[in-house]
Design an enzyme around this catalytic site. Structure first.
Site, PDB file in Angstrom:
ATOM      1  CD  GLU A 281    -136.510  22.818  40.584  1.00 41.78           C
ATOM      2  OE1 GLU A 281    -135.637  22.134  40.142  1.00 41.78           O
ATOM      3  OE2 GLU A 281    -137.263  23.568  39.750  1.00 41.78           O
TER       4      GLU A 281
ATOM      5  CE1 TYR B 202    -130.821  23.143  39.755  1.00 42.73           C
ATOM      6  CE2 TYR B 202    -132.283  21.647  40.925  1.00 42.73           C
ATOM      7  CZ  TYR B 202    -132.158  22.501  39.772  1.00 42.73           C
ATOM      8  OH  TYR B 202    -132.858  22.657  39.045  1.00 42.73           O
TER       9      TYR B 202
ATOM     10  CG  ASP C 170    -130.354  21.219  36.332  1.00 45.96           C
ATOM     11  OD1 ASP C 170    -130.015  21.671  35.320  1.00 45.96           O
ATOM     12  OD2 ASP C 170    -131.388  20.562  36.261  1.00 45.96           O
TER      13      ASP C 170
ATOM     14  CB  CYS D  84    -132.621  26.230  19.942  1.00 46.71           C
ATOM     15  SG  CYS D  84    -131.951  26.956  21.468  1.00 46.71           S
TER      16      CYS D  84
HETATM   17 FE1  SF4 Z   1    -128.560  24.256  22.508  1.00 51.45          FE
HETATM   18 FE2  SF4 Z   1    -128.555  24.272  19.795  1.00 51.45          FE
HETATM   19 FE3  SF4 Z   1    -130.061  25.976  21.495  1.00 51.45          FE
HETATM   20 FE4  SF4 Z   1    -127.456  26.201  21.199  1.00 51.45          FE
HETATM   21  S1  SF4 Z   1    -128.838  26.364  19.611  1.00 51.45           S
HETATM   22  S2  SF4 Z   1    -128.552  26.330  22.967  1.00 51.45           S
HETATM   23  S3  SF4 Z   1    -126.805  23.923  21.010  1.00 51.45           S
HETATM   24  S4  SF4 Z   1    -130.048  23.669  21.241  1.00 51.45           S
END
Ligand code: SF4
Length: 369
Positions: free
Chosen positions: A16, A99, A119, A185
């Site tokens: 960290e 943190y 963070d 993501c």
């Molecule tokens: Fe980030 Fe895109 Fe995932 Fe939303 S969808 S958390 S903006 S990477």
């Protein structure tokens, strides 16, 4: 923490601290060698500070290495070499802020009552997940309080450290500051910023004021017989404390040093000349701009490096020494400028030969080493 790494409090703490404002790829190059060398709090506490600073080389912001070392000593003296679990005791340790305390409690001790470690990466991910845009004038304290509240609402009662690490990793690798990789993501279905098409345009922080500027002149001295470089150690207290650098003037605000004025701080009297170009470097609260001067090799006093905190460092040893990234920039700049200067007459001689119709030689490059 690398995936699969056991949540040993010492390791969590080191990772960290290393990760504060440093890219994951950079930390991953330094983390394993650091722990191999100092695998326990006791080993770190027993190490001389100079060695720890050397081991920190490449990670920047050396105050963190100072604190890590001071903290290890304190842990051995007062806590039996163990990191405490309670927030107040953790926060009383050198360099442990809200943190780091939160990260240690959540990740190493799995404390469900831990405030989530927030963070810059976590702030960005949470702001995007909830599509929290800010007016540029919104005070940072208000933004942070809101983000912390939302991050707390996300944290589960059990294994809060896993969620904290997952969000940190997401922010470091996928939900990056510019052009987040939403297609890859894992939480895209739940992300409000993505749903409303503002993931890349959301105003996430206050506009940064330009940093004030300071000026300095560094003195580049290379030993004629072997090219070793004269370096000195900065005072332990103050910016880049304990690191090595070429001798230099004070870093002063507002006004660059005129050469005649700067040479009063030179390590010896000589006909100092300015090398072309300047070196700029940003520290956390200001920028510093350096001119670099050098003296003719024959004027370098042979006894230099034996006194006044300065020492000769062989060029092949520079890589492993505790040079800050600013000092490394100065070294690179001086090496390039002095080599260019040294090669220039030879290049001119080659041109004259060519014009005279003699054999043509390839142009030499600039050798920084
Ligand atoms: Fe980030 Fe895109 Fe995932 Fe939303 S969808 S958390 S903006 S990477």
């Amino acid at each position: 923490m690398p995936p699969g790494e056991p949540s040993d409090p010492y390791r969590v703490w080191v990772s960290e601290v290393m990760l504060q404002q440093v890219r994951v790829e950079t930390v991953s190059r330094h983390y394993a060698p650091f722990l191999e060398r100092w695998p326990t709090v006791e080993a770190l506490a027993a190490a001389p500070l100079e060695d720890v600073l050397r081991g920190w080389s490449g990670l920047g912001r050396y105050a963190r290495a100072h604190n890590l070392h001071a903290c290890a000593r304190l842990l051995v003296e007062r806590h039996g070499g163990r990191l405490p679990e309670e927030e107040a005791t953790l926060r009383a340790l050198p360099g442990v802020g809200p943190y780091t305390a939160a990260a240690i409690r959540a990740i190493a001790f799995g404390r469900g009552d831990a405030l989530p470690p927030v963070d810059g990466n976590v702030e960005r991910v949470v702001a995007r997940l909830f599509a929290l845009g800010w007016e540029p004038a919104t005070p940072a304290t208000r933004r942070r309080a809101e983000l912390r509240r939302l991050a707390s609402a996300l944290a589960p009662a059990t294994r809060p450290g896993d969620l904290a690490q997952a969000i940190m990793d997401l922010g470091a690798t996928v939900c990056v500051p510019r052009r987040p990789r939403c297609g890859a993501c894992p939480v895209r279905a739940a992300c409000a910023a993505r749903a409303s098409g503002v993931a890349d345009t959301l105003v996430l922080g206050a506009r940064r004021e330009p940093r004030p500027k300071r000026f300095a002149t560094a003195f580049w001295v290379s030993r004629p017989e072997d090219g070793a470089v004269l370096l000195r150690r900065r005072p332990l207290k103050g910016p880049l404390g304990g690191t090595l650098e070429p001798p230099c003037t004070e870093w002063r605000p507002r006004k660059a040093w005129r050469p005649a004025e700067a040479t009063r701080s030179a390590p010896f009297a000589a006909n100092w000349r300015r090398l072309p170009g300047r070196v700029q470097h940003a520290l956390s609260s200001y920028e510093v701009e350096f001119a670099v001067m050098t003296a003719p090799a024959l004027t370098v006093p042979p006894e230099l490096g034996n006194s006044g905190g300065a020492a000769w460092v062989r060029r092949e040893d520079l890589e492993g020494e505790a040079l800050s990234s600013l000092a490394r920039k100065l070294v690179r700049h001086a090496l390039t400028a002095t080599e260019t200067r040294r090669l220039a007459p030879r290049r001119r001689a080659r041109v004259r030969q060519d014009e005279a119709g003699h054999s043509v030689e390839n142009a030499g490059g600039v050798c920084p080493g």
